[in-house]
Design a protein around this motif. Structure first.
Motif, PDB file in Angstrom:
ATOM      1  N   UNK A  71      11.771  28.288 125.787  1.00 49.10           N
ATOM      2  CA  UNK A  71      10.439  28.877 125.586  1.00 49.10           C
ATOM      3  C   UNK A  71       9.783  28.203 124.395  1.00 49.10           C
ATOM      4  N   UNK A  72       8.579  27.700 124.596  1.00 51.49           N
ATOM      5  CA  UNK A  72       7.786  27.117 123.513  1.00 51.49           C
ATOM      6  C   UNK A  72       6.608  28.039 123.234  1.00 51.49           C
ATOM      7  N   UNK A  73       6.442  28.414 121.966  1.00 50.17           N
ATOM      8  CA  UNK A  73       5.316  29.248 121.555  1.00 50.17           C
ATOM      9  C   UNK A  73       4.402  28.408 120.677  1.00 50.17           C
ATOM     10  N   UNK A  74       3.167  28.238 121.110  1.00 52.77           N
ATOM     11  CA  UNK A  74       2.188  27.435 120.377  1.00 52.77           C
ATOM     12  C   UNK A  74       1.410  28.341 119.452  1.00 52.77           C
ATOM     13  N   UNK A  75       1.682  28.231 118.152  1.00 56.43           N
ATOM     14  CA  UNK A  75       1.095  29.125 117.151  1.00 56.43           C
ATOM     15  C   UNK A  75       0.289  28.311 116.153  1.00 56.43           C
ATOM     16  N   UNK A  76      -0.730  27.632 116.631  1.00 54.26           N
ATOM     17  CA  UNK A  76      -1.574  26.785 115.796  1.00 54.26           C
ATOM     18  C   UNK A  76      -3.028  26.981 116.212  1.00 54.26           C
ATOM     19  N   UNK A  77      -3.992  26.390 115.513  1.00 55.20           N
ATOM     20  CA  UNK A  77      -5.397  26.555 115.882  1.00 55.20           C
ATOM     21  C   UNK A  77      -5.687  26.064 117.289  1.00 55.20           C
ATOM     22  N   UNK A  78      -6.752  26.577 117.881  1.00 55.58           N
ATOM     23  CA  UNK A  78      -7.077  26.297 119.282  1.00 55.58           C
ATOM     24  C   UNK A  78      -7.110  24.800 119.596  1.00 55.58           C
ATOM     25  N   UNK A  79      -7.816  23.956 118.836  1.00 57.40           N
ATOM     26  CA  UNK A  79      -7.823  22.527 119.175  1.00 57.40           C
ATOM     27  C   UNK A  79      -6.429  21.907 119.148  1.00 57.40           C
ATOM     28  N   UNK A  80      -5.590  22.357 118.199  1.00 60.33           N
ATOM     29  CA  UNK A  80      -4.228  21.833 118.115  1.00 60.33           C
ATOM     30  C   UNK A  80      -3.400  22.282 119.315  1.00 60.33           C
ATOM     31  N   UNK A  81      -3.610  23.509 119.779  1.00 68.00           N
ATOM     32  CA  UNK A  81      -2.904  23.986 120.971  1.00 68.00           C
ATOM     33  C   UNK A  81      -3.244  23.106 122.169  1.00 68.00           C
ATOM     34  N   UNK A  82      -4.533  22.854 122.356  1.00 69.11           N
ATOM     35  CA  UNK A  82      -4.965  22.021 123.486  1.00 69.11           C
ATOM     36  C   UNK A  82      -4.351  20.631 123.379  1.00 69.11           C
ATOM     37  N   UNK A  83      -4.309  20.087 122.176  1.00 68.14           N
ATOM     38  CA  UNK A  83      -3.713  18.763 121.972  1.00 68.14           C
ATOM     39  C   UNK A  83      -2.220  18.785 122.277  1.00 68.14           C
ATOM     40  N   UNK A  84      -1.541  19.811 121.839  1.00 69.01           N
ATOM     41  CA  UNK A  84      -0.110  19.926 122.100  1.00 69.01           C
ATOM     42  C   UNK A  84       0.175  20.014 123.599  1.00 69.01           C
ATOM     43  N   UNK A  85      -0.666  20.725 124.320  1.00 67.41           N
ATOM     44  CA  UNK A  85      -0.451  20.862 125.754  1.00 67.41           C
ATOM     45  C   UNK A  85      -0.556  19.515 126.469  1.00 67.41           C
ATOM     46  N   UNK A  86      -1.348  18.625 125.912  1.00 69.96           N
ATOM     47  CA  UNK A  86      -1.452  17.281 126.493  1.00 69.96           C
ATOM     48  C   UNK A  86      -0.197  16.456 126.232  1.00 69.96           C
ATOM     49  N   UNK A 101      -0.678  31.478 121.486  1.00 70.53           N
ATOM     50  CA  UNK A 101      -1.252  32.686 120.882  1.00 70.53           C
ATOM     51  C   UNK A 101      -2.616  32.371 120.266  1.00 70.53           C
ATOM     52  N   UNK A 102      -3.373  31.517 120.937  1.00 67.87           N
ATOM     53  CA  UNK A 102      -4.693  31.128 120.449  1.00 67.87           C
ATOM     54  C   UNK A 102      -5.715  32.237 120.558  1.00 67.87           C
ATOM     55  N   UNK A 103      -6.748  32.169 119.701  1.00 62.84           N
ATOM     56  CA  UNK A 103      -7.729  33.245 119.600  1.00 62.84           C
ATOM     57  C   UNK A 103      -8.858  33.172 120.611  1.00 62.84           C
ATOM     58  N   UNK A 104      -8.968  32.102 121.367  1.00 62.04           N
ATOM     59  CA  UNK A 104      -9.846  32.046 122.536  1.00 62.04           C
ATOM     60  C   UNK A 104      -8.999  31.521 123.681  1.00 62.04           C
ATOM     61  N   UNK A 105      -9.362  31.854 124.911  1.00 64.49           N
ATOM     62  CA  UNK A 105      -8.416  31.629 125.981  1.00 64.49           C
ATOM     63  C   UNK A 105      -8.876  30.668 127.070  1.00 64.49           C
ATOM     64  N   UNK A 106     -10.167  30.565 127.366  1.00 64.21           N
ATOM     65  CA  UNK A 106     -10.589  29.780 128.525  1.00 64.21           C
ATOM     66  C   UNK A 106     -10.215  28.313 128.398  1.00 64.21           C
ATOM     67  N   UNK A 107     -10.481  27.711 127.251  1.00 67.33           N
ATOM     68  CA  UNK A 107     -10.159  26.299 127.046  1.00 67.33           C
ATOM     69  C   UNK A 107      -8.663  26.068 127.126  1.00 67.33           C
ATOM     70  N   UNK A 108      -7.901  26.982 126.552  1.00 64.98           N
ATOM     71  CA  UNK A 108      -6.443  26.838 126.551  1.00 64.98           C
ATOM     72  C   UNK A 108      -5.877  27.030 127.945  1.00 64.98           C
ATOM     73  N   UNK A 109      -6.365  28.033 128.670  1.00 69.54           N
ATOM     74  CA  UNK A 109      -5.877  28.271 130.033  1.00 69.54           C
ATOM     75  C   UNK A 109      -6.145  27.058 130.923  1.00 69.54           C
ATOM     76  N   UNK A 110      -7.312  26.449 130.741  1.00 75.08           N
ATOM     77  CA  UNK A 110      -7.625  25.232 131.498  1.00 75.08           C
ATOM     78  C   UNK A 110      -6.612  24.131 131.202  1.00 75.08           C
ATOM     79  N   UNK A 111      -6.234  24.011 129.934  1.00 71.50           N
ATOM     80  CA  UNK A 111      -5.232  23.004 129.560  1.00 71.50           C
ATOM     81  C   UNK A 111      -3.845  23.379 130.077  1.00 71.50           C
TER      82      UNK A 111
END
Length: 284
Positions: A71-86, A101-111
């Motif tokens: 299990x990987x938990x991404x606990x960083x700012x939203x742009x960093x989460x999106x970058x990590x997912x790539x 655990x990002x504070x906005x979800x649409x951009x992250x869910x897309x990634x």
């Protein structure tokens, strides 16, 4: 990936980001999983994590942290989460659950949707936190009794759902299932707009007011102390909802301003009473 049977106590968990949120996660989860590893680029943070034995392994080499993660938990700012997912697929080719655990979800869910099939992804957002974001300010019980939003994808399997619920239970938080659109609309009003209002209030208050700052100002402007690095990505990724919330707030403020300008005591009292009642309904 949908092989059932994820059990937190037998899992290798990796946390990406050891700030306030990731550090508080680590303090709560270390004794509840088989092995807890954490990645961070900030060397003093890694040294603190090692010195206080907050995790079993703290390192700035992603390959070491992610090698055998269940299990990987991404606990960083939203742009960093999106970058990590790539970049996660570069380090993880085995079956793995991913929770952010990002504070906005649409951009992250897309990634999250773009991850290869060996990943079982699910979005999340605990509704808690503080203005001081470093590991030094982490709290073992930060998540206790807090709402913890979970935003599953169409591809989210039972394994990821179970893992997310086990994490929420271990933290003592309360799960709330929402889709990403509903989450971002609601959080614009309850979190992102309040941050902007606090910032505007702090900016608009003259310096010579400092000796008379009391608890009312402190509580109202508290969020202005949040580092912009934490909020910029959130605001940009949820701009449409935040702008709608600003427009709604401006209408409410206009009513109050108008009543004051014309000296309409009855309108002012009525509006303030309605606000008081609505406030009570919201917090209860």
């Amino acid at each position: 990936m949908d092989k059932p049977g994820f059990t937190l106590k037998n899992a290798n968990v990796a946390i990406i980001g050891l700030g306030l949120m990731g550090g508080s996660l680590a303090l709560s989860l270390k004794e509840r999983c088989y092995r807890l590893s954490a990645y961070d680029l900030h060397l003093p943070t890694l040294e603190l994590a090692r010195r206080q034995e907050i995790v079993h392994l703290a390192d700035n080499d992603p390959a070491k942290i992610l090698a055998d993660a269940d299990l990987v938990i991404l606990a960083c700012p939203v742009p960093a989460i999106v970058d990590w997912l790539a970049h996660l697929p570069e380090y993880v080719q085995h079956p793995c659950i991913v929770l952010d655990i990002g504070s906005s979800k649409r951009t992250i869910v897309t990634a999250l949707e773009t991850l290869p099939a060996n990943f079982d992804p699910i979005g999340g957002h605990p509704i808690c936190g503080r203005e001081r974001l470093s590991l030094e300010n982490a709290e073992r019980f930060l998540y206790r009794d807090a709402p913890f939003v979970l935003t599953p994808l169409e591809r989210t399997g039972e394994n990821a759902r179970s893992a997310a619920l086990q994490i929420v239970e271990a933290l003592g938080a309360n799960p709330i299932w929402l889709d990403a659109n509903a989450h971002d609309r609601i959080l614009a009003a309850t979190s992102h707009l309040p941050y902007l209002l606090s910032s505007a209030l702090a900016q608009a208050t003259p310096d010579d007011c400092a000796p008379l700052v009391g608890p009312g100002f402190r509580s109202t402007s508290r969020l202005a102390g949040t580092p912009s690095s934490m909020m910029l990505g959130v605001l940009q990724s949820n701009a449409d909802n935040v702008l709608a919330s600003i427009a709604s707030f401006r209408q409410s403020l206009d009513v109050l301003e108008s009543a004051l300008q014309v000296g309409d005591k009855d309108e002012l009292k009525s509006t303030l009473d309605k606000s008081r009642n609505h406030y009570r309904a919201l917090i209860n």
